[in-house]
Design an enzyme around this catalytic site. Sequence first.
Site, PDB file in Angstrom:
ATOM      1  N   CYS A   1      27.453  23.628  43.503  1.00 60.61           N
ATOM      2  CA  CYS A   1      27.221  24.984  43.012  1.00 60.61           C
ATOM      3  C   CYS A   1      26.425  24.897  41.717  1.00 60.61           C
ATOM      4  O   CYS A   1      25.756  23.882  41.472  1.00 60.61           O
ATOM      5  CB  CYS A   1      28.535  25.750  42.864  1.00 60.61           C
ATOM      6  SG  CYS A   1      29.666  25.085  41.626  1.00 60.61           S
TER       7      CYS A   1
ATOM      8  N   ASN B   1      29.687  23.679  38.642  1.00 62.31           N
ATOM      9  CA  ASN B   1      30.702  22.697  39.056  1.00 62.31           C
ATOM     10  C   ASN B   1      32.043  22.924  38.350  1.00 62.31           C
ATOM     11  O   ASN B   1      32.799  21.994  38.110  1.00 62.31           O
ATOM     12  CB  ASN B   1      30.210  21.262  38.849  1.00 62.31           C
ATOM     13  CG  ASN B   1      31.047  20.181  39.536  1.00 62.31           C
ATOM     14  OD1 ASN B   1      31.152  19.062  39.048  1.00 62.31           O
ATOM     15  ND2 ASN B   1      31.662  20.497  40.662  1.00 62.31           N
TER      16      ASN B   1
ATOM     17  N   CYS C   1      33.688  26.296  39.169  1.00 52.59           N
ATOM     18  CA  CYS C   1      34.340  27.375  39.935  1.00 52.59           C
ATOM     19  C   CYS C   1      34.303  27.080  41.441  1.00 52.59           C
ATOM     20  O   CYS C   1      35.295  26.648  42.028  1.00 52.59           O
ATOM     21  CB  CYS C   1      33.682  28.729  39.649  1.00 52.59           C
ATOM     22  SG  CYS C   1      33.801  29.243  37.923  1.00 52.59           S
ATOM     23  N   ARG C   2      33.144  27.323  42.063  1.00 57.09           N
ATOM     24  CA  ARG C   2      33.088  27.269  43.527  1.00 57.09           C
ATOM     25  C   ARG C   2      33.173  25.860  44.105  1.00 57.09           C
ATOM     26  O   ARG C   2      33.949  25.605  45.042  1.00 57.09           O
ATOM     27  CB  ARG C   2      31.798  27.946  44.034  1.00 57.09           C
ATOM     28  CG  ARG C   2      31.779  29.435  43.824  1.00 57.09           C
ATOM     29  CD  ARG C   2      30.402  30.004  44.012  1.00 57.09           C
ATOM     30  NE  ARG C   2      29.494  29.569  42.946  1.00 57.09           N
ATOM     31  CZ  ARG C   2      28.203  29.837  42.889  1.00 57.09           C
ATOM     32  NH1 ARG C   2      27.641  30.530  43.877  1.00 57.09           N
ATOM     33  NH2 ARG C   2      27.464  29.419  41.883  1.00 57.09           N
ATOM     34  N   SER C   3      32.362  24.923  43.588  1.00 54.63           N
ATOM     35  CA  SER C   3      32.339  23.606  44.247  1.00 54.63           C
ATOM     36  C   SER C   3      33.613  22.788  44.042  1.00 54.63           C
ATOM     37  O   SER C   3      34.011  22.075  44.974  1.00 54.63           O
ATOM     38  CB  SER C   3      31.074  22.809  43.913  1.00 54.63           C
ATOM     39  OG  SER C   3      30.962  22.537  42.543  1.00 54.63           O
TER      40      SER C   3
ATOM     41  N   ASP D   1      28.891  33.881  43.374  1.00 55.43           N
ATOM     42  CA  ASP D   1      29.306  33.288  42.092  1.00 55.43           C
ATOM     43  C   ASP D   1      30.373  34.178  41.437  1.00 55.43           C
ATOM     44  O   ASP D   1      30.085  35.326  41.101  1.00 55.43           O
ATOM     45  CB  ASP D   1      28.068  33.197  41.201  1.00 55.43           C
ATOM     46  CG  ASP D   1      28.336  32.496  39.882  1.00 55.43           C
ATOM     47  OD1 ASP D   1      29.517  32.243  39.571  1.00 55.43           O
ATOM     48  OD2 ASP D   1      27.365  32.206  39.177  1.00 55.43           O
TER      49      ASP D   1
HETATM   50  P1  4NP Z   1      30.089  27.856  39.617  1.00 56.76           P
HETATM   51  O1  4NP Z   1      30.180  29.089  38.588  1.00 56.76           O
HETATM   52  O2  4NP Z   1      28.606  27.638  39.844  1.00 56.76           O
HETATM   53  O3  4NP Z   1      30.782  28.371  40.828  1.00 56.76           O
HETATM   54  O4  4NP Z   1      30.775  26.692  38.937  1.00 56.76           O
HETATM   55  C1  4NP Z   1      29.497  29.136  37.385  1.00 56.76           C
HETATM   56  C2  4NP Z   1      29.997  28.453  36.288  1.00 56.76           C
HETATM   57  C3  4NP Z   1      29.336  28.542  35.079  1.00 56.76           C
HETATM   58  C4  4NP Z   1      28.185  29.300  34.968  1.00 56.76           C
HETATM   59  C5  4NP Z   1      27.682  29.975  36.061  1.00 56.76           C
HETATM   60  C6  4NP Z   1      28.337  29.890  37.273  1.00 56.76           C
HETATM   61  N1  4NP Z   1      27.519  29.410  33.719  1.00 56.76           N
HETATM   62  O5  4NP Z   1      26.550  30.179  33.616  1.00 56.76           O
HETATM   63  O6  4NP Z   1      27.934  28.733  32.754  1.00 56.76           O
END
Ligand code: 4NP
Length: 156
Positions: free
Chosen positions: A11, A14, A16-18, A126
């Site tokens: 993702c 790294n 939240c989703r992954s 997201d």
């Molecule tokens: P992820 O979510 O891609 O599912 O881990 C996010 C985590 C952090 C950010 C964006 C999405 N960020 O902008 O810091």
Amino acid sequence: MASPPAVLLVCLGNICRSPLAEAALRHAAEAEGLDAEIDSAGTGDWHIGAPPDPRAQAVARANGLDIAHLRGRQVARADFDRFDHIVALDHENLRVLKSLRPAGSRARLSLLLDHVPGRAGEAVADPYFGDDTGFETTWADVTAGAAGLVATLRDR
Ligand code: 4NP
């Protein structure tokens, strides 16, 4: 015997989703008796070394899985040699993976929900900038994706 399949879930951050997809896939693979190497990474570099977002840890815990030990890392070119499947959570991350992919890489690229019948081409949204209900949706999506991916790995 062939070595177990290696799968990297990717993702943006790294956190939240992954990591949730990594935990859901490890759980689904174990439940099905499928041996696989499973890891996750982000295309971004903001959360290298960081534990999963507390909201991701909470939804995992509510579903019986502990992801507190996981740490963020960024996708590296070496991943394209190490993994058989590199699976993006959404289209933007798939696009970045395609741009990073070295010529001749054997890794197969896909979206997680491509592995779910009827959901090919869909993204796992997201949840980072939303509220806790977004993480419930993420959990439902990564659980469905994990089940579909186990079926893909079995069929390979
Ligand atoms: P992820 O979510 O891609 O599912 O881990 C996010 C985590 C952090 C950010 C964006 C999405 N960020 O902008 O810091």
